[in-house]
Every structure is written in structure tokens, then in C-alpha cells.
Scaffold this motif. Structure first.
Motif, PDB file in Angstrom:
ATOM      1  N   GLN A 233      59.645 -29.131 -92.599  1.00  0.00           N
ATOM      2  CA  GLN A 233      59.252 -30.519 -92.351  1.00  0.00           C
ATOM      3  C   GLN A 233      60.146 -31.428 -93.181  1.00  0.00           C
ATOM      4  O   GLN A 233      59.761 -31.914 -94.233  1.00  0.00           O
ATOM      5  CB  GLN A 233      57.781 -30.714 -92.701  1.00  0.00           C
ATOM      6  CG  GLN A 233      57.194 -31.931 -92.057  1.00  0.00           C
ATOM      7  CD  GLN A 233      55.693 -31.929 -92.108  1.00  0.00           C
ATOM      8  OE1 GLN A 233      55.105 -31.033 -92.663  1.00  0.00           O
ATOM      9  NE2 GLN A 233      55.096 -32.952 -91.544  1.00  0.00           N
ATOM     10  N   SER A 234      61.350 -31.626 -92.680  1.00  0.00           N
ATOM     11  CA  SER A 234      62.361 -32.277 -93.505  1.00  0.00           C
ATOM     12  C   SER A 234      62.295 -33.794 -93.463  1.00  0.00           C
ATOM     13  O   SER A 234      62.901 -34.476 -94.267  1.00  0.00           O
ATOM     14  CB  SER A 234      63.745 -31.842 -93.034  1.00  0.00           C
ATOM     15  OG  SER A 234      63.865 -32.196 -91.670  1.00  0.00           O
ATOM     16  N   GLY A 235      61.550 -34.333 -92.494  1.00  0.00           N
ATOM     17  CA  GLY A 235      61.539 -35.776 -92.350  1.00  0.00           C
ATOM     18  C   GLY A 235      62.675 -36.271 -91.475  1.00  0.00           C
ATOM     19  O   GLY A 235      62.778 -37.470 -91.197  1.00  0.00           O
TER      20      GLY A 235
ATOM     21  N   SER B  37      56.788 -25.774 -95.504  1.00  0.00           N
ATOM     22  CA  SER B  37      57.033 -27.217 -95.592  1.00  0.00           C
ATOM     23  C   SER B  37      58.533 -27.515 -95.660  1.00  0.00           C
ATOM     24  O   SER B  37      58.960 -28.645 -95.471  1.00  0.00           O
ATOM     25  CB  SER B  37      56.325 -27.803 -96.813  1.00  0.00           C
ATOM     26  OG  SER B  37      57.011 -27.389 -97.979  1.00  0.00           O
TER      27      SER B  37
ATOM     28  N   ILE C 176      64.139 -36.701 -87.996  1.00  0.00           N
ATOM     29  CA  ILE C 176      63.622 -36.667 -86.638  1.00  0.00           C
ATOM     30  C   ILE C 176      64.487 -35.788 -85.750  1.00  0.00           C
ATOM     31  O   ILE C 176      63.980 -35.051 -84.894  1.00  0.00           O
ATOM     32  CB  ILE C 176      63.559 -38.085 -86.057  1.00  0.00           C
ATOM     33  CG1 ILE C 176      62.653 -38.966 -86.928  1.00  0.00           C
ATOM     34  CG2 ILE C 176      62.998 -38.067 -84.644  1.00  0.00           C
ATOM     35  CD1 ILE C 176      62.745 -40.416 -86.613  1.00  0.00           C
TER      36      ILE C 176
END
Lengths: 649, 110
Positions: free
Chosen positions: A623-625, A620, A627
Motif C-alpha cells: 500500500q504505497s500510496g 502494508s 495510485i
């Protein structure tokens, strides 16, 4: 399709079972009756009766003169060299079984209408009963081992369902379970035998198997015997022989007609039938024959001695059944397959009669089964008394009742046959003596003397309704005359042909004759006289002890020594409990449940779940946020793919 | 006239066109990855699409068939739709938060 008549014989009981089953389910679902016990009983009875009539037509008209008729409605499976058809075949052996099974079933279905009267789940009862007849017919008529096995399992299932018919009582449900599990052990043997035979023969059709063992047996002596013994293990399960007989006495928890039909007349004889069906295999396996002979003999004596001390009317009959089945196996083991089937038939008549008679007694006693509280029932229920006594005379072996001819022939064959054995013969004689004794003990304690039950029970005593006494009379009549179709030549001086023998002999000696040692006629007469004398001795002994019971029968708890041993059935159940059931339970809870299941299997499942959880926590991170980071990953991945495409392909 | 330009392009062995395509695509990628506003990132995507289009058209011409050109027409349509939807989203985001800076929108963090 040729001979589709056979198919109809088989499918009629199934149709009855389906119809009654649907109605039983619907009754339970709608909580009101679509139809009740009357219609379902008549339906069940009429399907079986019709089946019986068609069987008679098939056997006496269609099959007249022919050796066998068969019908193949369906090709079950084809895989490589294996080809199993669902073929129903009536040859002389299955014809006898077919007539006995459908005939006795029809009578007992009729009796059931009276017996089950007033029970709330009678529709369910008739469903099971019909289903049983269907499975039994599969077993008898199936021309290949798998079809036979389906029937074999089917009757086991119905037996389980019917023993536990009143499943709300724990004890009865447990008896059903016991029967099922013990039978499974036997079935495992049967399966192993089947695999072994298939691996060598390459076919599962019964005729092929017998032919193989008779003609071109390429199995070694050892494996031939192993295969035959494996099959016999199956038979010991179904036919309640040592060491798997323990389920049958407990099976008496079921309704009495079920005991009569399944646990006396038909299902339990399936093992005997199977051994006779595979006589080609057994004749090629002399050691297995000896095993059958000895197991049969020992079971006959063992359970006959247990029956001496039982006080439950049905338990006595149950042990008696085990003992009589032992006699049948003795005959089969001595190579006298015809006589085994003969005794099977006569036993079906008199034992069904005895069980139905005991059902009638229990009915009158309001559920009481202990013979210590009976007595003097003769004057209350004359029809039951008369039929019960006739059947007792038959089982004890009094001439000219049915049991005399078959039992005497068995003992003679065990004595004289090349496969026979004088010791087993002696065992059989003692068992016959015990049989006569315990049966007359039962009769005297139940029907003679004065009533020993409560005042209330005495007030309630009555003869059973016609639906119950008519079947009793039919079966009693058959117990008297049933043996006359198989009168040995010696006794009638050749005046009356031995119909039964002549009918079955060609079918059952196809794969070789068993050598009978030569003895003089005098010896034969002497042995016959001896077996009659033994029957008389048993009777007189019982008469002396129990005719007018002046004393109270002792409480079993006070028994000591041998009587304690016999009353407790040699402690076999306890021994099995201690040495087999409990160790398995221990193994199951402590190793299979607590270690294998809880630690290893659950551990693997839970471990992989938590392992992946940690992997997910690590992943996770990506999944850094952001874009644009995703854009970068994408580009990265695409580049890798591009490089792969460029350089590797 | 068109033939001369076409001849030049083909005659150069594709170096010219391919170079243009690569430059366009890299500009698009760089725009998408390094500009901090959503509008610019959208433009970057459009640049990449156009690079692809150009590529398709060039190879269609090279191989003398129309399938590449048909595909590029499809891409035009998709790109137009994408722009319409993308800009609509961006406008709405702007109305809600008053900014179209890409670092604002990071609720998807795992």
C-alpha cells in the motif's frame, strides 16, 4: 383435547408462579409494592389448592375404574425414530403421588403465609414455591423420560433457589450451590441411564421402556444392570442417599416450610418415585435391585446414627429424612414398590408435620435452632407440642400411627422377599431403633424439662398464629390416620381391605411379581411385635436420658471417640473436601485455568492476533500510496484472472 | 456506404476491430500507468472505456442483438459522469496544492 383437566392441574401453579414472578420483578424495579405478601400468598395457595381439588376430581371421578387417563397437549420433538410427546398421564401410581404432592403443597403454602410474614421478598418466595409445584407435577405426570427429566431438573432448580433464598448470607448461598452441584452429579447418572436406554429401546416413553425390559430385553445382563444403576445414581442425588446425601443436611439453610415441602415431603421422594416408575427395568436387573436394597439399608442406618448426636433441630430432622428415604429404597430394592410408595406417603405426612412443627418452634424461639437452649416449650405452645408428638409417634412406628404400618411392612418385605436380605433387615431394625431414640430425644429436649434459653427468649415464647397451627393439625391428623388405608390383611384378619395395596398393586405388578418366601403367620406376628418393641425401647431409652434434664448437655467440642465421630457426621464432608473437592479445585486452578486456559486457549487467541499483525506489517508494503502502482496491481490481478478463465475453465 | 464499411469490418473476421480495441485499450492502460498528471490518467481511463464500448458494439453487431449496444450507451453515461466528477476533483486539487502531479498525492500510504 381429551382430559384437558390434567393440563389445568399442571398449569395452575405455573400461572401462579408467573403472576407472582412478574409482580416480584415489578416490585423490585419500581421499589414499591404492587401487591405484598398477603395477596401473593393467597394467590400461590389458591392455585395449588385448586390444583389439589381438581386432582381429587380427576383421580376419584374421571379415573374411577379406569387404569389411567392421559392428555397430550403438545408434540415436543420428532427426529427420525424419536418421537417425544408432552404427555401427562395419571395412572394409579402417579395418582397417589399427585394427591400427596398437591395436598401437602397446599397445606404448606398455607403455612408459609404465616411463616414468611414480614419478610421483604415474600413475593419472590411464593414464586419459587409455585414454580416448584409445577416442576414436581411435570416430574410426576410426565409420561416420557425427557419430560420427567425436565421436571427433575426443575425441582432441582427450585430447590437451589429456595435453599439460597436468603442469599445475602454466604453460608446459605453456599448450601444452595452445594445442593445444586451434588444433584448435578446424580442427574448425570440419570442422563447416562436415559441415553443407554434410548440407544437400546429406541423410545423414551416410560411404558415402552418398562415393556421392553419386561418382554424383549435384548440388552446383555451387564448392560441392563448398568442402565438401572445409572438411573439409581440419579435417584441417590435427588433422594439424598449414600454417597450423594451430603447436600440435604446443608439444605436446611432454607426457610423451614421449604425444608418441609421440598426436602422432606416431595422433591426428595422423587428418586423413590422414579425407581418405582421404572420397576419394569429394575425387575429385569437383579444386581441393581441389590444395589438399591443395600444402599437404602446402609443410608438408613448411617444417617440415623448421625442424627443421634445432632443438636440442631432441623439437622436431626434432615438426617431423619435421609434415613427414612433409605427405608423407602430398601422397600424398592426388595421389590415391594407398593410399600415404598406407601411409606413415601406416610412419611410425607409426618415429616412435613415435624418440619412445620420445628418451624413453629424456631419461630417462637426467635430463630434459635439449637435444642440445647430449648426445653419446656410444652406449656408455651400446646398445639405445636401435640402435633409434633403425634408425628413423632408416627415416625417412631407406634401402632396405630401411620408410620407403623408402612415401616413394618418394609421390614417384613426386606425379611421375606426373594430380593430381600436378612442382614439388611437387621440393619433396618437397628435404624428403626435409632429413629425412635433420636426422635424422642428431640421431643424431650425441646418440649420437656425447664427452659434453658435466655431470659429474653423466654419472654418472647408464644404459640404460632392460626395459619401455622392449622396446617400442623391437618398433617398431624393425617400422620395418625394416614396409615389406615393400608392396614395389612394379617392385622385386621381380612376384615378391612388393604385399600392402598389393592389400588396400587395392579399398576406396580404389571411387570412381574416378586417372590415372597413363605413364612408362618406366627413369624410375621413375631416380627411385627419385635418392631413395636423396638419403637418402645427407643422411646424408653430417650425418656430415661432426657425426660428431666438434670445436667447440662456437654459441649460437642469435648466429645471423644464414637460420639465425636457421630457429632462430626463421620467426617464425610471433610473426606469429600479432601479427596474430591480439593483435588478438583487443584486440577482446575493449576491445570485447567493456568495451563489449559491461560496458556493454550489464551495463547492461541493472542498468538493468532499478533501473527496477523506481522502479516499486516508485511502486506502494508504494497500500500504505497502511489495510485499508478495500484493500477498496476489491478492490471496484474485482472491478467491472472483472465489467464485462469482462459485456461482452467 | 455504411454497409461497405460494415461489410469490411465484419468481413475481415473481426481482426481489424479487435486490433483497434486492443490498441486503444493498451494506450489507455499505458497512459494511466505512466503519465504523471492526473488529467492524463483520467484520459487514459476514458480511452479504456471507449475501447470496451467499441468491443461491445462490435460483438452486438456480430451476434445481431441490441443488448451490447444498450450497455455501451450506459457506459457513455457513466463515463460522462465520471469525467465530470473527476475533472471537478482535479480542479479542486489544483486549486489547493497548485499541482496535479500524481506523486504529490500519496497520503494513503499504509
Amino acid at each position: 383435547m381429551e382430559n384437558s383437566l390434567i393440563l389445568i392441574i399442571v398449569l395452575l401453579p405455573l400461572a401462579g408462579a408467573l403472576l407472582n414472578g412478574i409482580v416480584a420483578a415489578a416490585n423490585a424495579y419500581r421499589k414499591k409494592e404492587i401487591w405484598g405478601e398477603k395477596i401473593s400468598g393467597i394467590l400461590a395457595f389458591s392455585t395449588v389448592a385448586l390444583s389439589f381439588i381438581l386432582s381429587m376430581y380427576a383421580v376419584f371421578v374421571k379415573m374411577a375404574g379406569a387404569e389411567a387417563i392421559a392428555c397430550t397437549p403438545y408434540q415436543w420433538m420428532t427426529a427420525g425414530g424419536l418421537n417425544v410427546n408432552i404427555t401427562f398421564m395419571i395412572d394409579h401410581l402417579s395418582a397417589v403421588m399427585l394427591l400427596v404432592v398437591t395436598g401437602v403443597s397446599a397445606v404448606i403454602h398455607f403455612y408459609s403465609i404465616g411463616y414468611i410474614h414480614g419478610d421483604k421478598s415474600s413475593v419472590r418466595y411464593f414464586t419459587y414455591l409455585n414454580l416448584f409445584v409445577f416442576a414436581m407435577l411435570l416430574l410426576i405426570l410426565g409420561d416420557s423420560m425427557p419430560v420427567m427429566f425436565v421436571g427433575w431438573e426443575g425441582v432441582g432448580l427450585c430447590s437451589y433457589l429456595l435453599i439460597g433464598f436468603w442469599y445475602k448470607e454466604d453460608e446459605k448461598a453456599a448450601a444452595g450451590k452445594k445442593a445444586f452441584i451434588v444433584n448435578r452429579i446424580g442427574d448425570f447418572g440419570f442422563l447416562l441411564g436415559m441415553f443407554l436406554i434410548f440407544a437400546n429401546v429406541g423410545s423414551l416413553a416410560i411404558a415402552d421402556v418398562n415393556e421392553y425390559f419386561h418382554q424383549h430385553n435384548s440388552m446383555t445382563f451387564f448392560w441392563t444392570n448398568v442402565a438401572a444403576i445409572c438411573l439409581f445414581i440419579g435417584a441417590t442425588g435427588k433422594s439424598a442417599q449414600i454417597p450423594l446425601y451430603v447436600w440435604l443436611p446443608d439444605a436446611m439453610a432454607g426457610p423451614t416450610p421449604v425444608s418441609a415441602l421440598i426436602h422432606a415431603a416431595t422433591m426428595v421422594t422423587a428418586g423413590v418415585y422414579m425407581v418405582c416408575r421404572f420397576h419394569g427395568v429394575y425387575l429385569a436387573a437383579p444386581v441393581a435391585m441389590q444395589v438399591v436394597l443395600w444402599v437404602g439399608g446402609l443410608t438408613a442406618l448411617f444417617s440415623a446414627t448421625i442424627a443421634l448426636y445432632q443438636n440442631d433441630i432441623k439437622k436431626v430432622l434432615a438426617y431423619s429424612t435421609v434415613s427414612q428415604l433409605g427405608f423407602m429404597f430398601m422397600a424398592a430394592g426388595a421389590g415391594a414398590f407398593v410399600i415404598a410408595i406407601f411409606h413415601l406417603m406416610t412419611h410425607a405426612f409426618f415429616k412435613a408435620c415435624l418440619f412445620l412443627g420445628s418451624g413453629s418452634v424456631i419461630h417462637a424461639m426467635g430463630g434459635e435452632q439449637d435444642i440445647r437452649y430449648m426445653g419446656g416449650l410444652k406449656k408455651f405452645m400446646p398445639a405445636t407440642f401435640l402435633t409434633f408428638t403425634l408425628a413423632t409417634l408416627a415416625i417412631a412406628g407406634f401402632p396405630p400411627f401411620a408410620g407403623f404400618f408402612s415401616k413394618d411392612e418394609i421390614l417384613w418385605n426386606v425379611f421375606a422377599s426373594g430380593h430381600g436380605n436378612k442382614i439388611v433387615w437387621l440393619i433396618g431394625m437397628v435404624a428403626a431403633l435409632c429413629t425412635a431414640f433420636y426422635m424422642f430425644r428431640l421431643v424431650y429436649l425441646t418440649f420437656f424439662g425447664s427452659f434453658r434459653g435466655s431470659r429474653q427468649q423466654e419472654h418472647h415464647l408464644h404459640e404460632s398464629p392460626k395459619t401455622m397451627t392449622v396446617p400442623l393439625m391437618i398433617l398431624a391428623a393425617l400422620s395418625v390416620v394416614g396409615g389406615w388405608i393400608g392396614i395389612p390383611k394379617l392385622l385386621s384378619f381380612g376384615a378391612i381391605p388393604n385399600y392402598f395395596h389393592d389400588y396400587l398393586e395392579p399398576t406396580l405388578s404389571k411387570y412381574g411379581h416378586v417372590h415372597i418366601d413363605h413364612y408362618s403367620h406366627a413369624t410375621e406376628y413375631a416380627l411385627m411385635a419385635l418392631s413395636v418393641a423396638i419403637a418402645f425401647a427407643g422411646w424408653l431409652l430417650a425418656r430415661m436420658l432426657f425426660r428431666e434434664l438434670k445436667y447440662r448437655l456437654p459441649d460437642p467440642a469435648t466429645y471423644t471417640g464414637i460420639s465425636r465421630l457421630l457429632w462430626n457426621k463421620y467426617f464425610i464432608d471433610e473426606i469429600y473436601m479432601k479427596f474430591i473437592v480439593n483435588p478438583i479445585k487443584y486440577l482446575s486452578t493449576n491445570i485447567f485455568l493456568n495451563i489449559a486456559d491461560k496458556k493454550i486457549i489464551d495463547g492461541a487467541a493472542n498468538g493468532s492476533a499478533s501473527g496477523w499483525k506481522w502479516v499486516a506489517v508485511l502486506l502494508s508494503f504494497f500500500q504505497s500510496g502511489n495510485i499508478q502502482a495500484y493500477g498496476f496491481y489491478m492490471l496484474f490481478g485482472a491478467t491472472i484472472a483472465f489467464i485462469f478463465a482462459l485456461f482452467l475453465f | 456506404m455504411s454497409n461497405t464499411i460494415g461489410d469490411f469490418i465484419l468481413g475481415s473476421g473481426g481482426i481489424f476491430t479487435i486490433s483497434v480495441v486492443i490498441i486503444l485499450f493498451v494506450i489507455g492502460v499505458a497512459t494511466f500507468m505512466f503519465r504523471r498528471t492526473l488529467l492524463h490518467m483520467l484520459m487514459g481511463v476514458e480511452l479504456m472505456l471507449n475501447a470496451v464500448n467499441l468491443n461491445l458494439i462490435y460483438f452486438a453487431r456480430l451476434h445481431q442483438n441490441l443488448e451490447g449496444q444498450m450497455l455501451s450507451l450506459m457506459i457513455f453515461v457513466v463515463a460522462a459522469c465520471e469525467v465530470a466528477v473527476g475533472i471537478a476533483i482535479i480542479v479542486n486539487l489544483y486549486k489547493r496544492t497548485g499541482t496535479i502531479g500524481v506523486e504529490t498525492y500519496s497520503e494513503e500510504r499504509g
